[in-house]
Enzyme design. Structure first.
Site, PDB file in Angstrom:
ATOM      1  N   ASN A   1      -3.121  -7.158   8.822  1.00  0.00           N
ATOM      2  CA  ASN A   1      -3.944  -7.082   7.604  1.00  0.00           C
ATOM      3  C   ASN A   1      -3.827  -8.359   6.778  1.00  0.00           C
ATOM      4  O   ASN A   1      -4.802  -8.788   6.156  1.00  0.00           O
ATOM      5  CB  ASN A   1      -3.610  -5.828   6.798  1.00  0.00           C
ATOM      6  CG  ASN A   1      -2.354  -5.966   5.983  1.00  0.00           C
ATOM      7  OD1 ASN A   1      -2.380  -6.443   4.862  1.00  0.00           O
ATOM      8  ND2 ASN A   1      -1.216  -5.571   6.559  1.00  0.00           N
TER       9      ASN A   1
ATOM     10  N   CYS B   1       0.869  -1.181   0.000  1.00  0.00           N
ATOM     11  CA  CYS B   1       0.000   0.000   0.000  1.00  0.00           C
ATOM     12  C   CYS B   1       0.911   1.237   0.000  1.00  0.00           C
ATOM     13  O   CYS B   1       2.138   1.122   0.138  1.00  0.00           O
ATOM     14  CB  CYS B   1      -0.862  -0.001   1.254  1.00  0.00           C
ATOM     15  SG  CYS B   1       0.156   0.032   2.759  1.00  0.00           S
TER      16      CYS B   1
ATOM     17  N   GLU C   1       0.267  -0.447  16.408  1.00  0.00           N
ATOM     18  CA  GLU C   1      -0.545   0.701  15.970  1.00  0.00           C
ATOM     19  C   GLU C   1      -1.504   1.134  17.082  1.00  0.00           C
ATOM     20  O   GLU C   1      -1.653   2.325  17.358  1.00  0.00           O
ATOM     21  CB  GLU C   1      -1.335   0.337  14.705  1.00  0.00           C
ATOM     22  CG  GLU C   1      -2.202   1.515  14.240  1.00  0.00           C
ATOM     23  CD  GLU C   1      -3.094   1.188  13.042  1.00  0.00           C
ATOM     24  OE1 GLU C   1      -2.703   0.354  12.206  1.00  0.00           O
ATOM     25  OE2 GLU C   1      -4.184   1.785  12.964  1.00  0.00           O
TER      26      GLU C   1
ATOM     27  N   SER D   1       1.975  -5.309   3.399  1.00  0.00           N
ATOM     28  CA  SER D   1       3.413  -5.144   3.676  1.00  0.00           C
ATOM     29  C   SER D   1       4.270  -6.117   2.864  1.00  0.00           C
ATOM     30  O   SER D   1       5.439  -6.331   3.191  1.00  0.00           O
ATOM     31  CB  SER D   1       3.658  -5.366   5.178  1.00  0.00           C
ATOM     32  OG  SER D   1       3.013  -6.547   5.624  1.00  0.00           O
TER      33      SER D   1
HETATM   34  O1  0O3 Z   1      -0.866  -3.446  10.967  1.00  0.00           O
HETATM   35  P1  0O3 Z   1      -0.319  -4.659  10.269  1.00  0.00           P
HETATM   36  O2  0O3 Z   1       0.088  -5.690  11.279  1.00  0.00           O
HETATM   37  O3  0O3 Z   1      -1.226  -5.172   9.235  1.00  0.00           O
HETATM   38  O4  0O3 Z   1       1.010  -4.136   9.597  1.00  0.00           O
HETATM   39  P2  0O3 Z   1       1.804  -4.473   8.292  1.00  0.00           P
HETATM   40  O5  0O3 Z   1       1.712  -5.887   7.913  1.00  0.00           O
HETATM   41  O6  0O3 Z   1       3.150  -3.910   8.496  1.00  0.00           O
HETATM   42  O7  0O3 Z   1       1.084  -3.664   7.138  1.00  0.00           O
HETATM   43  C1  0O3 Z   1       1.127  -2.282   7.079  1.00  0.00           C
HETATM   44  C2  0O3 Z   1       0.031  -1.658   7.850  1.00  0.00           C
HETATM   45  C3  0O3 Z   1       0.426  -0.553   8.746  1.00  0.00           C
HETATM   46  C4  0O3 Z   1       1.618  -0.043   8.765  1.00  0.00           C
HETATM   47  C5  0O3 Z   1      -0.537   0.019   9.675  1.00  0.00           C
HETATM   48  O8  0O3 Z   1      -1.695   0.386   9.043  1.00  0.00           O
HETATM   49 FE1  SF4 Z   2      -1.370   3.159   5.682  1.00  0.00          FE
HETATM   50 FE2  SF4 Z   2      -1.602   0.911   7.016  1.00  0.00          FE
HETATM   51 FE3  SF4 Z   2      -3.409   1.538   5.204  1.00  0.00          FE
HETATM   52 FE4  SF4 Z   2      -1.015   0.872   4.427  1.00  0.00          FE
HETATM   53  S1  SF4 Z   2      -2.447  -0.459   5.473  1.00  0.00           S
HETATM   54  S2  SF4 Z   2      -2.198   2.656   3.692  1.00  0.00           S
HETATM   55  S3  SF4 Z   2       0.248   1.672   6.072  1.00  0.00           S
HETATM   56  S4  SF4 Z   2      -3.003   2.663   7.100  1.00  0.00           S
END
Ligand code: 0O3
Ligand code: SF4
Length: 334
Positions: free
Chosen positions: A247, A34, A148, A290
């Site tokens: 996610n 993302c 988070e 991610s």
């Molecule tokens: O929050 P999540 O465990 O899904 O984190 P990831 O896998 O690093 O994905 C990015 C999402 C994030 C930074 C928070 O929204």
């Molecule tokens: Fe931002 Fe997390 Fe959404 Fe990615 S998944 S756009 S890091 S809020």
């Protein structure tokens, strides 16, 4: 919440494997990186280029094994606590965000910080600050212990109450009718499960207010919609992502709920057990926010070698959003 990402919870059918060349793959789009992850990873890369190694990173920059290992090889040093970075060092805050107390600690240690918090996480921080200032109690829907949530709740810890899953609703204290109440959420939750929780919250607290806009971000929502579009046609669903990626785990749950017969979360193609493919004609495939695309391509190659060479991409949304790098790393600051 159920941990459907655990292979032990998935079901498989035992029948004959498809004739080589006859299996198909439905590839979800959007999938993978993302805008917030892209920015966070680039922040570490650019910091390494500009300042040289080591660059310290508080927690995993994003929850992906491959990304963390690759950046570590290039000189990023991942630390769990702010004070582990030596005085005066460069320290990157991860995409998941940090509380004001962490910012304060970094200042007190004279660390040079680069904030890779996703702007959409910062948006939720700002909502917490605003509602707390306006005298609200905040019901924060999210997973206990997730970075988070710790950062977001840390904006107003005295008035923020975590609601972790449906079971979390019953654990909440009573609020009087004249106490202002709003719900907010973590950005990476299951949309359907969150709506179920919010329904229960509204039943429990008649005066509960809804947030001004969605906190579950565009990327989380889009990836879940894409998985739903193909899960019912999938005998097996593979989500590429790490076990600590909220996610990514949600995508496994969504695939099972939307009708896939089995679903697994894997970091790498080599973790796919060939027995999962027995009797399977259609494999659904996606990846968390991610996850670099190279890992999905490796899974496609693994599947192709085993007869799943007919790949159909199913696109349910186009994503164009990008976020600017932290100010100190933008080109004009070089
Ligand atoms: O929050 P999540 O465990 O899904 O984190 P990831 O896998 O690093 O994905 C990015 C999402 C994030 C930074 C928070 O929204
Ligand atoms: Fe931002 Fe997390 Fe959404 Fe990615 S998944 S756009 S890091 S809020």
């Amino acid at each position: 919440m159920t941990d459907a990402a655990n292979p032990a919870n998935a079901t498989t059918e035992s029948a004959l494997a498809p004739t080589p060349g006859h299996g198909r793959v439905l590839l979800a789009a959007p999938r993978g990186y993302c805008a917030g992850v892209d920015r966070a990873v680039e922040t570490v890369e650019k910091a390494l280029e500009k300042y040289g190694a080591p660059v310290y990173v508080r927690k995993e920059i994003v929850h992906n094994r491959y990304v963390v290992d690759t950046l570590a090889e290039r000189g990023a040093v991942f630390v769990d606590q702010t004070f582990e970075a030596p005085e005066g060092a460069h320290l990157v805050f991860s995409a998941h965000g940090v509380s004001p107390a962490v910012h304060e600690e970094a200042r007190s240690l004279s660390l040079k910080t680069l904030d890779a918090t996703c702007p959409l996480v910062t948006k939720v921080h700002n909502e917490v600050k605003r509602f707390a200032r306006d005298g609200y109690h905040i019901l924060l829907v999210g997973h206990e212990g997730h970075e988070e949530v710790e950062g977001t709740a840390g904006e107003a810890p005295d008035v923020t109450h975590l609601v972790d899953g449906v079971e979390g609703v019953e654990k909440l204290p009573d609020f009087l009718h004249n106490e202002k109440l709003v719900w907010l959420s973590q950005t990476t939750l299951s949309v359907d499960e969150t709506m179920e929780i919010v329904k229960l919250l509204h039943e429990k607290f008649e005066h509960l207010q809804d947030p001004p806009s969605d906190d579950i971000c565009y990327a989380t929502q889009n990836r879940q919609v894409a998985v739903k579009a193909i899960a019912a046609d999938s005998d097996l669903f593979i989500v590429v992502g790490s076990q600590n990626s909220s996610n990514s785990k949600r995508l496994v749950e969504v695939a099972l709920q939307a009708g896939s017969k089995a679903a697994y979360l894997v970091d790498y193609a080599k973790q796919i057990d060939p027995s999962w493919l027995e009797g399977v004609h259609t494999v659904g495939l996606s990846s968390g926010a991610s996850v670099p695309e190279i890992l999905v391509q490796e899974v496609l190659a693994f599947l192709a070698e085993r007869g799943f060479s007919d790949v159909e991409e199913v696109t349910t949304a186009a994503e164009k959003i990008t976020f600017a790098l932290p100010r100190d790393l933008r080109p004009q600051h070089n």
